[in-house]
Design a protein around this motif. Structure first.
Motif, short mmCIF file in Angstrom:
data_model
loop_
_atom_site.label_atom_id
_atom_site.label_comp_id
_atom_site.label_asym_id
_atom_site.label_seq_id
_atom_site.Cartn_x
_atom_site.Cartn_y
_atom_site.Cartn_z
N UNK A 2 0.84 -1.19 0.00
CA UNK A 2 0.00 0.00 0.00
C UNK A 2 0.88 1.24 0.00
N UNK A 3 0.27 2.36 -0.38
CA UNK A 3 0.99 3.62 -0.43
C UNK A 3 1.50 4.01 0.96
N UNK A 4 2.72 4.50 1.01
CA UNK A 4 3.30 4.98 2.25
C UNK A 4 3.20 6.50 2.28
N UNK A 5 2.81 7.02 3.45
CA UNK A 5 2.68 8.47 3.60
C UNK A 5 3.46 8.92 4.83
N UNK A 6 4.36 9.89 4.66
CA UNK A 6 5.08 10.45 5.81
C UNK A 6 4.11 11.28 6.64
N UNK A 7 4.23 11.16 7.95
CA UNK A 7 3.43 11.94 8.88
C UNK A 7 4.38 12.91 9.58
N UNK A 8 4.17 14.20 9.35
CA UNK A 8 5.02 15.23 9.92
C UNK A 8 4.13 16.29 10.58
N UNK A 9 3.91 16.17 11.90
CA UNK A 9 3.06 17.14 12.59
C UNK A 9 3.67 18.54 12.59
N UNK A 10 2.81 19.54 12.72
CA UNK A 10 3.28 20.91 12.86
C UNK A 10 4.24 20.99 14.05
N UNK A 11 5.35 21.66 13.84
CA UNK A 11 6.35 21.78 14.90
C UNK A 11 7.44 20.72 14.81
N UNK A 12 7.25 19.71 13.95
CA UNK A 12 8.27 18.66 13.80
C UNK A 12 8.88 18.67 12.40
N UNK A 13 8.66 19.74 11.67
CA UNK A 13 9.20 19.82 10.31
C UNK A 13 10.73 19.74 10.29
N UNK A 14 11.37 20.28 11.32
CA UNK A 14 12.84 20.26 11.37
C UNK A 14 13.37 18.83 11.41
N UNK A 15 12.64 17.94 12.06
CA UNK A 15 13.07 16.54 12.11
C UNK A 15 13.12 15.98 10.69
N UNK A 16 12.08 16.25 9.92
CA UNK A 16 11.99 15.73 8.55
C UNK A 16 12.98 16.42 7.63
N UNK A 17 13.11 17.72 7.77
CA UNK A 17 13.96 18.50 6.86
C UNK A 17 15.44 18.44 7.21
N UNK A 18 15.77 18.55 8.50
CA UNK A 18 17.19 18.61 8.89
C UNK A 18 17.78 17.25 9.21
N UNK A 19 17.04 16.42 9.94
CA UNK A 19 17.60 15.13 10.34
C UNK A 19 17.23 14.05 9.32
N UNK A 20 16.22 14.33 8.51
CA UNK A 20 15.83 13.50 7.36
C UNK A 20 15.22 12.16 7.75
N UNK A 21 14.23 12.21 8.66
CA UNK A 21 13.41 11.03 8.89
C UNK A 21 11.99 11.49 9.22
N UNK A 22 11.03 10.63 8.92
CA UNK A 22 9.64 10.95 9.20
C UNK A 22 9.31 10.62 10.65
N UNK A 23 8.61 11.51 11.35
CA UNK A 23 8.17 11.17 12.70
C UNK A 23 7.29 9.92 12.70
N UNK A 24 6.59 9.68 11.59
CA UNK A 24 5.83 8.43 11.43
C UNK A 24 5.62 8.20 9.94
N UNK A 25 5.30 6.96 9.63
CA UNK A 25 4.90 6.58 8.27
C UNK A 25 3.61 5.80 8.41
N UNK A 26 2.64 6.19 7.59
CA UNK A 26 1.33 5.52 7.60
C UNK A 26 1.22 4.67 6.34
N UNK A 27 0.90 3.39 6.56
CA UNK A 27 0.71 2.45 5.46
C UNK A 27 -0.65 1.79 5.70
#
Length: 132
Positions: A2-27
């Protein structure tokens, strides 16, 4: 798969952008939450053992809510602890957040260091499943 979707809540964008991982992945109906530590929205470590553990659970809750889930949807919990003597405090705080029965499966692991930085004492990783 199934399609994978990154979950990036408001306030956690730096984790995704700077450290380069998704706070969660929904499948599909399953949400895989990355380990959440006790840092605030400015990515600063929260001081104090209880406050840091509470913040880690608050971060877990925030990620789940951004994925359309809640703590009651958690089916598996993995926690990492730099000092296993903190387990009584951890359990006390966990029971404030996880109140649905049956309780999720749980694995607790001792770790030398978390988050790549000294000072973090707990990391909480979870799997949640949404109802059909």
């Amino acid at each position: 798969m199934k399609e994978r979707k990154a979950v990036v809540p408001a306030g956690m964008e730096a984790v995704y952008e700077r450290i380069r991982y998704a706070p969660a992945v929904k499948v599909g109906n399953t949400i895989y939450v990355s380990g959440q530590v006790g840092r605030d929205e400015k990515m600063q470590l929260v001081e104090g053992r209880e406050a840091q553990t509470v913040q880690a659970f608050e971060n877990l809750k925030k990620v789940l809510e951004a994925a359309g889930a809640s703590l009651s949807d958690v089916v598996d919990l993995t926690t990492f602890h730099t000092d296993m003597r903190d387990l009584p405090l951890f359990l006390e705080i966990r029971d404030r957040y996880l109140t649905t029965h049956p309780m999720p499966a749980w694995t607790a692991i001792g770790a030398h260091m978390l988050g790549g930085t000294a000072g973090y004492i707990v990391e909480i990783k979870a799997v949640a499943v949404l109802p059909d």
